[in-house]
Scaffold this motif. Structure first.
Motif, PDB file in Angstrom:
ATOM      1  N   SER A   1      42.727   8.138   4.671  1.00 39.49           N
ATOM      2  CA  SER A   1      43.551   8.555   5.802  1.00 39.49           C
ATOM      3  C   SER A   1      42.772   8.865   7.069  1.00 39.49           C
ATOM      4  O   SER A   1      43.385   9.082   8.106  1.00 39.49           O
ATOM      5  CB  SER A   1      44.376   9.787   5.419  1.00 39.49           C
ATOM      6  OG  SER A   1      43.546  10.921   5.280  1.00 39.49           O
ATOM      7  N   TYR A   2      41.448   8.906   6.988  1.00 41.48           N
ATOM      8  CA  TYR A   2      40.605   9.249   8.140  1.00 41.48           C
ATOM      9  C   TYR A   2      41.004  10.567   8.784  1.00 41.48           C
ATOM     10  O   TYR A   2      40.760  10.782   9.969  1.00 41.48           O
ATOM     11  CB  TYR A   2      40.663   8.135   9.202  1.00 41.48           C
ATOM     12  CG  TYR A   2      40.182   6.802   8.700  1.00 41.48           C
ATOM     13  CD1 TYR A   2      41.080   5.787   8.396  1.00 41.48           C
ATOM     14  CD2 TYR A   2      38.826   6.564   8.525  1.00 41.48           C
ATOM     15  CE1 TYR A   2      40.631   4.560   7.929  1.00 41.48           C
ATOM     16  CE2 TYR A   2      38.379   5.337   8.062  1.00 41.48           C
ATOM     17  CZ  TYR A   2      39.282   4.344   7.763  1.00 41.48           C
ATOM     18  OH  TYR A   2      38.845   3.138   7.306  1.00 41.48           O
ATOM     19  N   LYS A   3      41.594  11.451   8.005  1.00 37.56           N
ATOM     20  CA  LYS A   3      42.021  12.716   8.582  1.00 37.56           C
ATOM     21  C   LYS A   3      40.824  13.532   9.029  1.00 37.56           C
ATOM     22  O   LYS A   3      39.701  13.291   8.610  1.00 37.56           O
ATOM     23  CB  LYS A   3      42.824  13.513   7.558  1.00 37.56           C
ATOM     24  CG  LYS A   3      41.984  14.056   6.410  1.00 37.56           C
ATOM     25  CD  LYS A   3      42.804  14.885   5.464  1.00 37.56           C
ATOM     26  CE  LYS A   3      41.916  15.541   4.410  1.00 37.56           C
ATOM     27  NZ  LYS A   3      41.254  14.563   3.535  1.00 37.56           N
ATOM     28  N   LEU A   4      41.078  14.501   9.907  1.00 36.27           N
ATOM     29  CA  LEU A   4      40.058  15.438  10.345  1.00 36.27           C
ATOM     30  C   LEU A   4      40.249  16.767   9.638  1.00 36.27           C
ATOM     31  O   LEU A   4      41.376  17.233   9.468  1.00 36.27           O
ATOM     32  CB  LEU A   4      40.158  15.673  11.850  1.00 36.27           C
ATOM     33  CG  LEU A   4      39.799  14.513  12.770  1.00 36.27           C
ATOM     34  CD1 LEU A   4      40.184  14.863  14.203  1.00 36.27           C
ATOM     35  CD2 LEU A   4      38.334  14.195  12.676  1.00 36.27           C
ATOM     36  N   ILE A   5      39.137  17.367   9.254  1.00 29.18           N
ATOM     37  CA  ILE A   5      39.145  18.740   8.772  1.00 29.18           C
ATOM     38  C   ILE A   5      38.399  19.573   9.808  1.00 29.18           C
ATOM     39  O   ILE A   5      37.236  19.300  10.096  1.00 29.18           O
ATOM     40  CB  ILE A   5      38.477  18.869   7.399  1.00 29.18           C
ATOM     41  CG1 ILE A   5      39.223  18.021   6.361  1.00 29.18           C
ATOM     42  CG2 ILE A   5      38.423  20.328   6.966  1.00 29.18           C
ATOM     43  CD1 ILE A   5      40.660  18.440   6.132  1.00 29.18           C
ATOM     44  N   PHE A   6      39.078  20.582  10.329  1.00 28.13           N
ATOM     45  CA  PHE A   6      38.557  21.353  11.449  1.00 28.13           C
ATOM     46  C   PHE A   6      37.784  22.580  11.000  1.00 28.13           C
ATOM     47  O   PHE A   6      38.121  23.214   9.987  1.00 28.13           O
ATOM     48  CB  PHE A   6      39.703  21.810  12.346  1.00 28.13           C
ATOM     49  CG  PHE A   6      40.247  20.736  13.238  1.00 28.13           C
ATOM     50  CD1 PHE A   6      41.131  19.794  12.750  1.00 28.13           C
ATOM     51  CD2 PHE A   6      39.863  20.664  14.570  1.00 28.13           C
ATOM     52  CE1 PHE A   6      41.627  18.789  13.575  1.00 28.13           C
ATOM     53  CE2 PHE A   6      40.360  19.675  15.404  1.00 28.13           C
ATOM     54  CZ  PHE A   6      41.235  18.738  14.908  1.00 28.13           C
ATOM     55  N   GLY A   7      36.763  22.929  11.780  1.00 25.17           N
ATOM     56  CA  GLY A   7      36.142  24.231  11.652  1.00 25.17           C
ATOM     57  C   GLY A   7      37.033  25.295  12.271  1.00 25.17           C
ATOM     58  O   GLY A   7      38.104  24.997  12.809  1.00 25.17           O
ATOM     59  N   SER A   8      36.555  26.527  12.217  1.00 30.05           N
ATOM     60  CA  SER A   8      37.359  27.653  12.706  1.00 30.05           C
ATOM     61  C   SER A   8      37.321  27.813  14.215  1.00 30.05           C
ATOM     62  O   SER A   8      38.066  28.617  14.758  1.00 30.05           O
ATOM     63  CB  SER A   8      36.881  28.953  12.054  1.00 30.05           C
ATOM     64  OG  SER A   8      37.070  28.880  10.654  1.00 30.05           O
TER      65      SER A   8
ATOM     66  N   TYR B   1      31.923  10.881   7.013  1.00 30.20           N
ATOM     67  CA  TYR B   1      32.072   9.662   7.820  1.00 30.20           C
ATOM     68  C   TYR B   1      31.644   9.920   9.261  1.00 30.20           C
ATOM     69  O   TYR B   1      30.940   9.118   9.848  1.00 30.20           O
ATOM     70  CB  TYR B   1      33.519   9.180   7.765  1.00 30.20           C
ATOM     71  CG  TYR B   1      33.719   7.781   8.274  1.00 30.20           C
ATOM     72  CD1 TYR B   1      34.111   7.548   9.594  1.00 30.20           C
ATOM     73  CD2 TYR B   1      33.531   6.680   7.446  1.00 30.20           C
ATOM     74  CE1 TYR B   1      34.288   6.266  10.067  1.00 30.20           C
ATOM     75  CE2 TYR B   1      33.703   5.390   7.904  1.00 30.20           C
ATOM     76  CZ  TYR B   1      34.093   5.195   9.222  1.00 30.20           C
ATOM     77  OH  TYR B   1      34.260   3.921   9.683  1.00 30.20           O
TER      78      TYR B   1
ATOM     79  N   PHE C   1      36.230  23.027  18.750  1.00 26.29           N
ATOM     80  CA  PHE C   1      36.273  22.820  17.308  1.00 26.29           C
ATOM     81  C   PHE C   1      35.433  21.621  16.924  1.00 26.29           C
ATOM     82  O   PHE C   1      35.562  20.545  17.538  1.00 26.29           O
ATOM     83  CB  PHE C   1      37.710  22.557  16.839  1.00 26.29           C
ATOM     84  CG  PHE C   1      38.629  23.732  16.986  1.00 26.29           C
ATOM     85  CD1 PHE C   1      39.337  23.944  18.156  1.00 26.29           C
ATOM     86  CD2 PHE C   1      38.821  24.612  15.921  1.00 26.29           C
ATOM     87  CE1 PHE C   1      40.201  25.028  18.292  1.00 26.29           C
ATOM     88  CE2 PHE C   1      39.688  25.686  16.035  1.00 26.29           C
ATOM     89  CZ  PHE C   1      40.375  25.893  17.227  1.00 26.29           C
TER      90      PHE C   1
ATOM     91  N   TYR D   1      36.478  18.776  19.580  1.00 27.28           N
ATOM     92  CA  TYR D   1      37.723  18.904  20.326  1.00 27.28           C
ATOM     93  C   TYR D   1      37.684  20.194  21.137  1.00 27.28           C
ATOM     94  O   TYR D   1      37.120  21.204  20.712  1.00 27.28           O
ATOM     95  CB  TYR D   1      38.933  18.938  19.380  1.00 27.28           C
ATOM     96  CG  TYR D   1      39.312  17.580  18.842  1.00 27.28           C
ATOM     97  CD1 TYR D   1      38.600  16.995  17.798  1.00 27.28           C
ATOM     98  CD2 TYR D   1      40.371  16.862  19.394  1.00 27.28           C
ATOM     99  CE1 TYR D   1      38.936  15.741  17.312  1.00 27.28           C
ATOM    100  CE2 TYR D   1      40.721  15.610  18.916  1.00 27.28           C
ATOM    101  CZ  TYR D   1      39.994  15.054  17.881  1.00 27.28           C
ATOM    102  OH  TYR D   1      40.333  13.815  17.408  1.00 27.28           O
TER     103      TYR D   1
ATOM    104  N   ASP E   1      37.820   8.368   3.350  1.00 26.88           N
ATOM    105  CA  ASP E   1      38.956   8.318   2.441  1.00 26.88           C
ATOM    106  C   ASP E   1      40.038   7.463   3.082  1.00 26.88           C
ATOM    107  O   ASP E   1      39.839   6.855   4.110  1.00 26.88           O
ATOM    108  CB  ASP E   1      39.460   9.725   2.090  1.00 26.88           C
ATOM    109  CG  ASP E   1      39.846  10.531   3.330  1.00 26.88           C
ATOM    110  OD1 ASP E   1      39.772  11.765   3.258  1.00 26.88           O
ATOM    111  OD2 ASP E   1      40.195   9.933   4.362  1.00 26.88           O
TER     112      ASP E   1
END
Lengths: 115, 111
Positions: free
Chosen positions: B96-103, B30, B87, B35, B94
């Protein structure tokens, strides 16, 4: 500027004890999240909450964890029977969803130390 | 599943320009967010791209190429206070529009 607020900023608890972390999301936001960050590691998604129910949860969010929105402003994360490996920074976050650009805003975090 | 790759560390000189790259693999992509996080602090939103191209916000710009599953954050006129972790994070279509972060990429700005 509106912000996500969290309490406590730091909590030390004994292994096996229950902990409740509290959050006040931004007032007109619709989506609420808990993330955690173990020291030196990346930010990990725990759970999302929308329309008064969990919309998604990660593998980390097992039966030990629960979330509640007891009133119109607070959003809590409860950890039952804490373990040493639960020691981490826990971030609450909120978003207005697609209508506001999907930007997710994070609180300053609650640092949990389990001893 | 999803994965994000970004360099672990970057060092640059005050006043210089630095680019932090991020490649991602995810279904239902999406958008890509960036950050900033100072030690002990909260992730602070910098930029978001849902469409291809460049978004500019002051000294920071972010770029996205959906076809290449690639984006970058460009920081110009670096200042000492820019020393932090950066990050990239993907959001999916989906519920929840959640974020999945890199390391994360640790940026050190030297005088």
């Amino acid at each position: 500027e509106p912000e996500v607020t969290q309490t406590p900023s730091h909590q030390v608890t004994q292994m096996g004890q229950e902990v409740i972390l509290r959050c006040v999301p931004i007032s007109n936001h619709l989506y609420f999240y808990w993330y955690r960050q173990i020291l030196g590691q990346k930010v990990e998604f725990l759970v999302s909450f929308y329309n008064n129910e969990i919309s998604e949860k990660s593998e980390i969010f097992d039966d030990q964890f629960s979330v509640e929105r007891p009133d119109g402003s607070n959003f809590t994360l409860k950890i039952r029977s804490t373990k040493l490996e639960d020691s981490a920074m826990y971030f609450c976050a909120s978003s207005g969803g697609a209508n506001s650009g999907n930007t997710i805003y994070f609180g300053e975090g609650s640092w949990l130390t389990v001893v | 599943g999803q994965s994000l790759e970004q360099p672990s560390e970057v060092t640059a000189v005050e006043g210089a320009i630095v680019q932090i790259n991020c490649t991602y693999q995810t279904s239902g992509f999406y958008g890509l967010s960036w950050y900033q996080q100072h030690d002990g602090g909260a992730p602070t939103f910098l930029s978001y791209n849902a469409l291809d191209g460049l978004e500019e916000t002051g000294r920071f710009s972010s770029f996205l190429s959906r076809s290449d599953s690639y984006g970058y954050l460009l920081l110009q006129e670096l200042q000492m206070k820019d020393s932090a972790s950066y990050f990239c994070a993907v959001s999916r279509m989906d519920s929840s529009y959640k974020l999945i972060f890199g390391s994360g990429t640790r940026l050190l700005v030297r005088p």
